[in-house]
Write an enzyme that holds these catalytic residues in place. Structure first.
Site, PDB file in Angstrom:
ATOM      1  N   ASN A   1       0.673  -6.863 -10.740  1.00 50.71           N
ATOM      2  CA  ASN A   1      -0.631  -6.511 -10.187  1.00 50.71           C
ATOM      3  C   ASN A   1      -1.627  -6.399 -11.328  1.00 50.71           C
ATOM      4  OD1 ASN A   1       0.198  -6.350  -7.579  1.00 50.71           O
ATOM      5  ND2 ASN A   1       0.250  -4.119  -7.482  1.00 50.71           N
TER       6      ASN A   1
ATOM      7  N   ILE B   1       7.025   4.215  -3.574  1.00 52.46           N
ATOM      8  CA  ILE B   1       7.422   5.401  -4.354  1.00 52.46           C
ATOM      9  C   ILE B   1       6.704   6.648  -3.857  1.00 52.46           C
ATOM     10  CG2 ILE B   1       7.532   6.391  -6.691  1.00 52.46           C
ATOM     11  CD1 ILE B   1       7.432   3.398  -7.684  1.00 52.46           C
TER      12      ILE B   1
ATOM     13  N   PHE C   1      -3.616   6.988  -4.778  1.00 51.23           N
ATOM     14  CA  PHE C   1      -4.790   6.188  -5.117  1.00 51.23           C
ATOM     15  C   PHE C   1      -4.870   5.013  -4.156  1.00 51.23           C
ATOM     16  CE2 PHE C   1      -7.105   7.125  -9.070  1.00 51.23           C
ATOM     17  CZ  PHE C   1      -6.517   8.348  -9.340  1.00 51.23           C
TER      18      PHE C   1
HETATM   19  N1  CTP Z   1       2.358   3.094  -4.169  1.00 51.28           N
HETATM   20  C1  CTP Z   1       3.662   3.407  -4.508  1.00 51.28           C
HETATM   21  N2  CTP Z   1       4.659   2.497  -4.313  1.00 51.28           N
HETATM   22  C2  CTP Z   1       4.396   1.303  -3.760  1.00 51.28           C
HETATM   23  C3  CTP Z   1       3.075   0.968  -3.406  1.00 51.28           C
HETATM   24  C4  CTP Z   1       2.082   1.895  -3.629  1.00 51.28           C
HETATM   25  O1  CTP Z   1       3.909   4.504  -5.009  1.00 51.28           O
HETATM   26  N3  CTP Z   1       5.377   0.432  -3.583  1.00 51.28           N
HETATM   27  C5  CTP Z   1       1.306   4.119  -4.344  1.00 51.28           C
HETATM   28  C6  CTP Z   1       0.266   3.762  -5.362  1.00 51.28           C
HETATM   29  O2  CTP Z   1       0.572   4.300  -6.645  1.00 51.28           O
HETATM   30  C7  CTP Z   1      -0.988   4.395  -4.783  1.00 51.28           C
HETATM   31  C8  CTP Z   1      -0.776   4.274  -3.306  1.00 51.28           C
HETATM   32  O3  CTP Z   1       0.619   4.203  -3.117  1.00 51.28           O
HETATM   33  O4  CTP Z   1      -1.070   5.773  -5.086  1.00 51.28           O
HETATM   34  C9  CTP Z   1      -1.377   3.058  -2.730  1.00 51.28           C
HETATM   35  O5  CTP Z   1      -1.042   3.003  -1.376  1.00 51.28           O
HETATM   36  P1  CTP Z   1      -0.693   1.650  -0.621  1.00 51.28           P
HETATM   37  O6  CTP Z   1      -0.926   1.850   0.816  1.00 51.28           O
HETATM   38  O7  CTP Z   1       0.684   1.234  -0.923  1.00 51.28           O
HETATM   39  O8  CTP Z   1      -1.700   0.705  -1.254  1.00 51.28           O
HETATM   40  P2  CTP Z   1      -1.556  -0.789  -1.425  1.00 51.28           P
HETATM   41  O9  CTP Z   1      -0.274  -1.180  -2.097  1.00 51.28           O
HETATM   42  O10 CTP Z   1      -2.821  -1.203  -2.114  1.00 51.28           O
HETATM   43  O11 CTP Z   1      -1.488  -1.205   0.095  1.00 51.28           O
HETATM   44  P3  CTP Z   1      -2.183  -2.451   0.759  1.00 51.28           P
HETATM   45  O12 CTP Z   1      -1.744  -3.577  -0.102  1.00 51.28           O
HETATM   46  O13 CTP Z   1      -1.645  -2.471   2.138  1.00 51.28           O
HETATM   47  O14 CTP Z   1      -3.653  -2.158   0.711  1.00 51.28           O
END
Ligand code: CTP
Length: 400
Positions: A215, A312, A328
């Site tokens: 990312n 996570i 976030f």
């Molecule tokens: N997060 C995490 N583990 C993941 C994905 C995200 O801990 N596998 C945490 C990020 O650190 C952040 C938050 O979740 O604090 C973001 O939420 P999320 O809904 O997962 O955001 P995106 O991944 O951006 O989701 P989308 O792509 O659907 O917008």
């Protein structure tokens, strides 16, 4: 959730005023506290209202003033209940001999006394009374009980009294009380002895020995937050994906590469964690079958199967006894709507939203904080400054 935006959460003080001539000094105190950036909620006893009018305090603080325990208006009744639940501290100034006696014995015979009894925040009182009342063994006995109960007593000062006598019993000056409140709040925004766990940066999901998917994330925000938590005296563990940044002086730094590594690192720390701040831009998918050898290119189409990574933050927030979790959300559109949906889905007390196109790689960002008290905007500023404001906000919410 309220719809009106406000800046970062203000500290809230319930200023209790009891009956005594020193009540007029409380007007200056309310002015100084409000000017000092504190949200002041005044509650007066009936006899205080005989010395100074509630309208004075309403004008100075911009908040309605409450005094009646028997208020029948439903909205105000709610406010009464919430008053002692939503403030960070109560200061009773002036505190009369009669009020002190009631407080020492757990009386709930007025709205103010009820709120003092039903509080879960700290309480300070600034006594003011005639010198003989002050010196009376009954008053001194009551004060000893209050000290044992952990109530902080400020003053009184000595000098000429309203009755013309000279001695101890005057309320401490408003400026001194305002400074005492500010100093107490300063200490309360520290995260002393709290364990804070921060994830930062991207994760990297290997495709083969040399390639992978990741990312866009510099790690700057997560590192700035870890640094701000260190400055607030927290014990900080930083779990970082691959970045080019010099790490802050945290207590523990754990380097990880993939989302799976990050999950394991977080799981190993979580039982000791008070506050979990999930800043990392975790890759949502990983490659189903990683090739240990470098895949050779060819003219043919090439595809990889992706499988979802563990979430996570969701895993931590769903624990039976989760730490205080901060998430976030970087969005490209419908920022607030999407962010609030994420907050609810993951059941987070606080979610920090920003526009992906503004934030990624930049040294500055505008943040929107969404929590149960509403929406708070941190206007565009450096990530270092934003991180400090965010840590203050977290410490206030955490302690409420
Ligand atoms: N997060 C995490 N583990 C993941 C994905 C995200 O801990 N596998 C945490 C990020 O650190 C952040 C938050 O979740 O604090 C973001 O939420 P999320 O809904 O997962 O955001 P995106 O991944 O951006 O989701 P989308 O792509 O659907 O917008």
């Amino acid at each position: 959730m309220t719809t009106g935006a406000s800046h970062v959460l203000k500290k809230r003080l319930l200023l209790g005023i009891t009956g005594g001539i020193a009540a007029y000094k409380a007007a200056e105190l309310a002015r100084l506290l409000t000017q000092g950036g504190i949200d002041v909620q005044v509650v007066m006893t009936q006899s205080a209202c005989r010395f100074v009018g509630p309208v004075t305090f309403q004008s100075l603080t911009g908040n309605p003033v409450y005094s009646d325990l028997w208020e029948t208006n439903a909205a105000q009744n709610m406010a009464h209940i919430n008053l002692s639940r939503t403030v960070d501290m109560i200061l009773v100034a002036p505190a009369s001999a009669d009020f002190i006696a009631g407080l020492a014995h757990g009386l709930a015979d007025s709205l103010l006394a009820t709120l003092c009894l039903a509080r879960d925040c700290s309480l300070m009182i600034a006594p003011a009374m005639n010198r003989q009342m002050w010196e009376n063994p009954a008053t001194q006995r009551n004060l000893t009980m209050l000290r044992l109960d952990g109530i902080k007593i400020i003053g009184p000062a000595s000098g000429e009294q309203a009755c013309g006598e000279i001695g101890i019993g005057r309320m401490v000056e408003a400026s001194v009380l305002a400074e005492t409140v500010q100093a107490a709040f300063q200490t309360s925004s520290s995260l002393e002895s709290k364990n804070v766990l921060v994830t930062a940066g991207p994760t990297f999901e290997a495709i083969d020995a040399v390639r992978g998917i990741t990312n866009k994330s510099s790690g700057k925000m997560g590192y700035a937050i870890a640094q701000a938590a260190v400055e607030a005296n927290a014990k900080v563990t930083l779990v970082s994906g691959p970045t080019c940044l010099a790490p802050p002086a945290v207590d523990k730094l754990i380097h990880v590469v993939s989302a799976d590594d990050m999950l394991h690192a977080v799981q190993a720390e979580i039982s000791e964690t008070d506050i979990f701040i999930s800043v990392a831009a975790v890759a949502d998918y990983r490659v189903a079958k990683i090739s240990s050898r470098k895949i050779k290119k060819s003219d043919k189409k090439f595809s990889v199967e992706l499988i979802p990574n563990p979430d996570i933050l969701l895993a931590v927030a769903s624990l039976p006894r989760p730490p205080f979790c901060v998430g976030f959300a970087a969005e490209t559109e419908d920022l607030e709507k999407n962010a609030e949906m994420k907050r609810r889905k993951k059941n987070l007390p606080l979610l920090v939203a920003n526009l992906a196109q503004d934030a990624i790689g930049s040294d500055e960002s505008e943040l929107i904080l969404l929590d149960d008290t509403g929406k708070h905007v941190l206007p565009k500023a450096s990530k270092t400054e934003q991180a400090r404001l965010l840590i203050k906000h977290i410490s206030l919410l955490y302690k409420r």
